[in-house]
Write an enzyme that holds these catalytic residues in place. Structure first.
Site, PDB file in Angstrom:
ATOM      1  N   ASP A 133      -2.219   5.805  -5.683  1.00 53.32           N
ATOM      2  CA  ASP A 133      -2.296   4.891  -4.546  1.00 53.32           C
ATOM      3  C   ASP A 133      -2.515   3.436  -4.941  1.00 53.32           C
ATOM      4  O   ASP A 133      -3.612   3.050  -5.327  1.00 53.32           O
ATOM      5  CB  ASP A 133      -3.422   5.339  -3.611  1.00 53.32           C
ATOM      6  CG  ASP A 133      -3.534   4.413  -2.413  1.00 53.32           C
ATOM      7  OD1 ASP A 133      -2.513   3.807  -2.049  1.00 53.32           O
ATOM      8  OD2 ASP A 133      -4.629   4.282  -1.860  1.00 53.32           O
ATOM      9  N   ASP A 181       0.825  -1.199   0.000  1.00 58.24           N
ATOM     10  CA  ASP A 181       0.000   0.000   0.000  1.00 58.24           C
ATOM     11  C   ASP A 181       0.865   1.256   0.000  1.00 58.24           C
ATOM     12  O   ASP A 181       1.534   1.541   0.991  1.00 58.24           O
ATOM     13  CB  ASP A 181      -0.885  -0.013   1.255  1.00 58.24           C
ATOM     14  CG  ASP A 181      -1.708   1.246   1.366  1.00 58.24           C
ATOM     15  OD1 ASP A 181      -2.013   1.852   0.330  1.00 58.24           O
ATOM     16  OD2 ASP A 181      -2.034   1.627   2.500  1.00 58.24           O
TER      17      ASP A 181
END
Ligand SMILES: *[C@@H]1O[C@H](CO)[C@@H](O)[C@H](O)[C@H]1NC(C)=O
Ligand SMILES: *[C@@H]1O[C@H](CO)[C@@H](O)[C@H](O)[C@H]1NC(C)=O
Ligand SMILES: *[C@@H]1O[C@H](CO)[C@@H](O)[C@H](O)[C@H]1NC(C)=O
Ligand SMILES: *[C@@H]1O[C@H](CO)[C@@H](O)[C@H](O)[C@H]1NC(C)=O
Ligand SMILES: *[C@@H]1O[C@H](CO)[C@@H](O)[C@H](O)[C@H]1NC(C)=O
Length: 479
Positions: free
Chosen positions: A308, A92
């Site tokens: 992201d 992440d």
């Protein structure tokens, strides 16, 4: 649409992420830098920048598939502790710490539908584990100073809130993390470093369900608390990493180091943002530019567009979303739409790449990002396709929405994050192939291959797996 999503995305726009502030230098050592309150880690980083002699490349095996109809995420395999155990953690770039589920967790998932075997981290079962105390440098630099009521031996706590409404809480520990150092073509050797990370005792939201359960989350954010920042501060790696996420075969490449092949064009990161934000300038659909007000690309505290990898889809402000959808579907005026699990879907016979337009996002420095119909339209069943673009539909106080580009557009590209030069770039790439990384120690260039960690079982899910793993806040006690 999940009613939580707009709420939490809107929170993004209100928090200033100020919780991570300057280190206060609690080490009592005599050094010429002491006056300037520089922590030891800074000195080591400074030295390694000068000498560059102990830096190396790291190859992180990954698995998973980013499609909403598959796992909806990518995960990495790492080793922690002495003796070392294997953990599978979601990669992440939108969050800043590594954490794994701890043995003290009572409500953590015990099994995972993805078919991986879950492991709870037990500090007592590792010879090299120690608790981070609230007056340790890691803790004070994380929270911008010593916490109220901190006395020696009081643990350093955390709670992380993610953009999809889930959260986790626990204590920071320090232990050895094992990773694969690139040592030759197609070849790695085990290496380790002492790293501080979270031992989570509590989960809420989707993190507590066994749907897509993993052992934890591997935050690749820029803050000093992320593992790449800790490895860089220890002089082990340069602050440069790359991912190539494969939606075709699954898995892909995730590596730390100086990628020399493929070459990528880059765009500057917007300074002082807590995520990876870049300046989006225009959107082109099938050769025609959308007519968007330029201030749409500016979003108050969270300037620019967030890149992201921890988010499955892509979210646009309503004005951009509407124009984009009109432009796309002007190519197929006769479709009839229906909603399947909150997605806009339609029946279409033939190849979507022939019937729908390519989309190009244009960024500062003439870097562009091409998104093809097979990327943004995913097949749900035979001849039924659903749209991956999501209407952020959230207004900040200033009346502005957020652009968030997730795996939907980042997959099947080599994406390079050069935190030393503060830029980010990408190029279309076969993520099942290999890349070349330069070893700063020897100057040698090594081939690093794609990986695919294969889970034992097969996943049977609908389109429910959507994650938005941007950190909204990291806080010490109550938030
Ligand atoms: C993070 O680390 C860098 C280099 O190690 C240092 O210059 C900077 O002040 C640190 N920032 C915080 C917020 O601790
Ligand atoms: C760390 O690496 C060193 C050198 O390779 C090795 O001797 C040691 O056993 C490793 N320790 C852990 C905890 O993995
Ligand atoms: C970023 O933050 C640093 C320190 O807070 C400040 O000195 C610098 O001017 C900021 N840069 C920009 C472009 O805002
Ligand atoms: C849509 O339907 C109209 C009327 O039936 C027809 O003339 C037109 O060719 C169709 N367009 C496409 C792209 O199929
Ligand atoms: C991607 O690379 C793999 C491994 O080299 C190769 O088997 C595959 O055919 C390539 N795919 C495409 C579309 O070129």
């Amino acid at each position: 649409m999940d009613p939580r999503r707009p709420l939490f995305l809107s929170l993004l726009l209100f928090f200033s992420f100020a919780s991570v502030a300057h280190a206060t230098g609690v080490f009592h050592v005599r050094h010429k830098y002491l006056d300037r309150k520089r922590a030891i880690a800074d000195l080591r980083a400074h030295d390694s920048r000068r000498h560059g002699r102990i830096l190396s490349a790291v190859d992180i095996p990954i698995g998973g598939v980013g499609l909403p109809t598959d796992t909806g995420l990518y995960y990495a395999e790492i080793g922690i502790g002495t003796p070392s155990k294997k953990y599978y953690v979601q990669v992440d770039t939108g969050s800043d710490i590594l954490w794994v589920n701890c043995v003290t967790c009572t409500r953590c998932p015990k099994k995972s539908d993805i078919g991986i075997e879950l492991t709870l981290y037990d500090p007592k079962g590792s010879n090299s584990a120690s608790l981070v105390s609230c007056d340790d440098n890691f803790c004070t630099s994380m929270y911008g100073g010593e916490m109220q009521g901190c006395s020696q031996g009081t643990p350093c706590q955390y709670r992380v809130l993610y953009g999809d409404g889930s959260s986790t809480a626990g204590l920071f520990v320090t232990d050895f993390v094992q990773y694969n150092q690139v040592s030759g073509n197609h070849q790695t050797t085990p290496a380790n470093e002492s790293v501080s990370f979270g031992c989570s005792a509590e989960q809420s939201g989707d993190l507590g369900s066994s749907n897509e359960a993993l052992d934890g989350i591997f935050g690749f954010g820029q803050s000093n608390s992320s593992m790449i920042s800790q490895l860089a501060a220890a002089g082990k790696v340069r602050k440069v990493f790359a991912h190539c996420l494969d939606t075709v075969k699954g898995g892909g490449i995730f590596a730390i180091g100086n990628v020399v092949e493929p070459k990528v064009k880059t765009t500057p990161l917007i300074p002082n943002m807590s995520h990876y934000n870049v300046n989006l300038k225009a959107i082109e659909v099938g050769g025609a530019f959308l007519q968007l007000p330029t201030d749409l690309f500016e979003t108050g505290d969270q300037k620019g567009t967030i890149i992201d990898s921890g988010t499955t889809l892509s979210y646009l402000p309503e004005a951009a979303y509407k124009q984009l959808m009109n432009a796309i579907f002007s190519y197929q005026p006769n479709l009839s739409f229906r909603t399947i699990q909150d997605f806009l879907c339609f029946q279409y016979i033939g190849s979507v790449d022939d019937g729908f337009p390519d989309i190009v996002f244009h960024f500062q420095n003439s870097l562009s990002l091409n998104v093809y119909p097979h990327d943004y339209l995913f097949q749900n069943e035979d001849d039924v396709y659903c749209v991956g673009w999501q209407n952020g539909g959230v207004q900040s106080k200033g009346g502005k929405d957020v652009f968030l580009l997730g795996d939907l557009v980042l997959s099947n590209k080599l994406v390079l994050y050069d935190l030393e030069n503060q830029d980010i770039g990408w190029t279309e790439y076969n993520c099942s192939s290999s890349i070349q990384i330069k070893d700063d120690k020897t100057g040698a260039i090594y081939i690093v291959d794609a990986h695919k960690i294969s889970p034992a079982g097969r996943l049977e899910v609908g389109m429910s797996i959507l994650v938005v793993l941007l950190t909204i806040m990291i806080c010490y006690l109550n938030c």
